[in-house]
Design a protein around this motif. Structure first.
Motif, PDB file in Angstrom:
ATOM      1  N   TYR A   1       0.849   3.968  -3.244  1.00 51.45           N
ATOM      2  CA  TYR A   1       0.166   5.238  -2.972  1.00 51.45           C
ATOM      3  C   TYR A   1       0.862   6.390  -3.698  1.00 51.45           C
TER       4      TYR A   1
ATOM      5  N   LEU B   1      -4.429   5.147   4.319  1.00 52.12           N
ATOM      6  CA  LEU B   1      -4.309   5.413   2.883  1.00 52.12           C
ATOM      7  C   LEU B   1      -5.497   4.821   2.143  1.00 52.12           C
ATOM      8  N   SER B   2      -5.920   5.501   1.075  1.00 51.41           N
ATOM      9  CA  SER B   2      -6.994   4.980   0.232  1.00 51.41           C
ATOM     10  C   SER B   2      -6.390   4.295  -0.973  1.00 51.41           C
ATOM     11  N   HIS B   3      -7.148   3.412  -1.613  1.00 50.49           N
ATOM     12  CA  HIS B   3      -6.670   2.722  -2.804  1.00 50.49           C
ATOM     13  C   HIS B   3      -6.532   3.671  -3.982  1.00 50.49           C
TER      14      HIS B   3
ATOM     15  N   TRP C   1       1.220   9.631  -2.803  1.00 53.39           N
ATOM     16  CA  TRP C   1       1.894  10.567  -1.894  1.00 53.39           C
ATOM     17  C   TRP C   1       1.873  12.010  -2.396  1.00 53.39           C
TER      18      TRP C   1
ATOM     19  N   GLY D   1      -5.117   6.528  -4.111  1.00 54.97           N
ATOM     20  CA  GLY D   1      -3.895   7.331  -4.148  1.00 54.97           C
ATOM     21  C   GLY D   1      -4.011   8.636  -3.408  1.00 54.97           C
TER      22      GLY D   1
ATOM     23  N   ALA E   1       0.831  -1.210   0.000  1.00 55.97           N
ATOM     24  CA  ALA E   1       0.000   0.000   0.000  1.00 55.97           C
ATOM     25  C   ALA E   1       0.863   1.255   0.000  1.00 55.97           C
TER      26      ALA E   1
ATOM     27  N   SER F   1      -7.498   8.770   2.883  1.00 59.11           N
ATOM     28  CA  SER F   1      -8.801   8.191   3.183  1.00 59.11           C
ATOM     29  C   SER F   1      -9.672   9.237   3.837  1.00 59.11           C
TER      30      SER F   1
END
Length: 467
Positions: A358, A390-392, A360, A394, A354, A397
């Motif tokens: 991501y 973190l969300s999928h 960032w 990018g 993850a 969340s």
């Protein structure tokens, strides 16, 4: 714990008197009757301070001082305690010689108890300050331990920075927020011949124009209401070293003119002053703004831009150096796990995946914040992906829909970054129940700067101060 004082003197009467006086003053004491025994006691007792007679059998006080100097040069422990020599009135010349050999001060016999108390307190306070400075330096060196990364893009910038560091040329650091511009500035200072002199940081956006001018150049007594004494500015305090001007693109135009004159002549007037102050400093400036665009828009002086733009280094965003992300994540994990006293924490394979995938948008600063959050929130030693927050997609969340970063592939770069920035701020405010102070701490921003960003982005519902 009581400070320990070693008394080295061959006169038993003086030793008895000193022990009684020191005990009454709250010190712990130990004794030696000659120089050789003194060396043995220093190694065994590890005193905080040494009272040393100069005239002794077997090994004189001067010879003992020379031995201590040799021990220090060899890097052996036990020889760092400050030494106060005791001497008869007629041997002041020897006391001066002893100070040339490393003694801190001397006391003339017969020793007055009040004078003894003052001298001991002064030397121990100095040693305490030295330890505090050493601890602070270690803390700073640890936090800014070096530039982490082996990717081609970062190593190329590092090589240019190393070459530029050996000159006195002004350096302009460009790059998105959170790419490590202050770390690069500190590294340039450490790689330069100025490394033993001060490194001073000035944030050009955190203060009002008046306060920023005072921060830069200081003021004279009576310059304004409340200026009851002269105060040196950071430019003056950094004499011989390096000044890092962060967020230079946000400096007010009127101050830009004064900074330009300073960069041309390396001299300035304090606020309210008439005497020129001349200093020798190296300037490293940084911004995440497009200064060429700012020059065209009239918000940044073209002549100042060219004066700063002698050497320009553009730091790559984290998404352009994906091979460095696991290295940085492990570095931040080790630091925050140590601070949290959870040294056995490690990332799961899913968490590392993850982290690597991501986008960032907040770069290295966002990565560190995510790792710090995971250290606090992870219920187990093997960190799963969830505590990273973190969300999928990018982006960060979010519980709600507003400000969700999502994929902004179809948007222009600046609009995409604006959305990411807004989402990150909203997330921090939600996590701190709208407290700007706590959100600024979480984001590692100045509270005044965060308040400015909140106003610029039209974010409502936050509280200025922590409750």
């Amino acid at each position: 714990m009581k400070p320990k004082v070693l008394i080295v003197d061959d006169d038993p009467d003086i030793v008895t008197i000193l022990r009684e006086r020191l005990d009454a003053l709250g010190y712990e004491t130990c004794t030696a009757s000659d120089g050789l025994q003194g060396l043995e006691r220093i190694e065994r007792e590890q005193p905080d301070l040494i009272l040393l007679d100069l005239e002794m059998p077997h090994l004189s006080g001067l010879e003992l001082l020379k031995r201590l100097s040799q021990i220090r040069q060899q890097g052996r422990e036990g020889a760092d305690a400050p030494v106060i020599v005791m001497t008869a009135y007629g041997t002041i010349t020897k006391a001066v010689e002893a100070m040339q050999e490393g003694a801190y001060d001397f006391l003339a016999k017969p020793i007055e108890v009040d004078h003894l108390s003052v001298v001991l307190r002064k030397v121990l306070e100095r040693e305490s300050l030295k330890r505090q400075v050493a601890c602070l330096k270690t803390d700073v060196d640890s936090r800014y331990a070096g530039i982490i990364g082996t990717s081609r893009v970062i190593t190329e910038v590092m090589e240019l920075a190393r070459r530029a560091a050996n000159s006195d040329a002004n350096i302009l650091l460009l790059g998105e927020s959170g790419t490590g511009k202050e770390l690069f500035a500190r590294s340039i200072h450490q790689w330069s011949p100025r490394r033993s002199m001060p490194f001073v940081v000035i944030n050009c956006v955190a203060l009002t124009e008046t306060l920023l001018e005072n921060e830069l150049f200081g003021h004279e007594r009576g310059a304004f209401t409340g200026a009851d004494r002269q105060q040196k500015g950071k430019m003056e305090m950094a004499d011989g070293g390096t000044v890092f001007l962060d967020e230079i693109g946000d400096m007010p135009l009127s101050l830009q003119a004064k900074l330009l004159r300073f960069l041309q002549d390396h001299e300035f007037h304090r606020v309210g002053g008439t005497r020129l102050v001349r200093v020798n400093i190296r300037v490293v400036a940084a911004t995440n703004k497009d200064l060429k665009q700012a020059v065209r828009a009239g918000s940044f002086r073209e002549d100042l831009y060219f004066r700063l733009n002698v050497v320009t280094l553009t730091l790559p965003p984290l998404r352009n150096r994906p091979e460095d992300i696991p290295l940085l994540a492990d570095f931040f994990l080790a630091r925050h796990a140590r601070e949290a006293k959870r040294p056995h924490l490690r990332f799961s394979a899913e968490a590392l995946s993850a982290i690597t995938e991501y986008a960032w948008p907040g770069n290295i600063r966002e990565l560190e914040n995510a790792v710090a959050r995971a250290v606090v929130l992870s219920p187990q030693e093997v960190i799963p992906p969830q505590p990273l927050g973190l969300s999928h997609s990018g982006g960060p969340s979010e519980a709600g829909g507003e400000g969700r970063a999502g994929h902004d592939d179809a948007l222009p770069y600046h609009e995409s970054m604006e959305r990411h920035s807004r989402a990150i701020i909203l997330q921090a405010l939600r996590q701190t129940n709208g407290s700007q102070t706590k959100a600024a701490e979480r984001l590692q921003l100045q509270r005044t700067y965060l308040a400015r960003l909140i106003k610029q982005k039209g974010i409502s519902g936050s509280r200025p101060c922590a409750g």
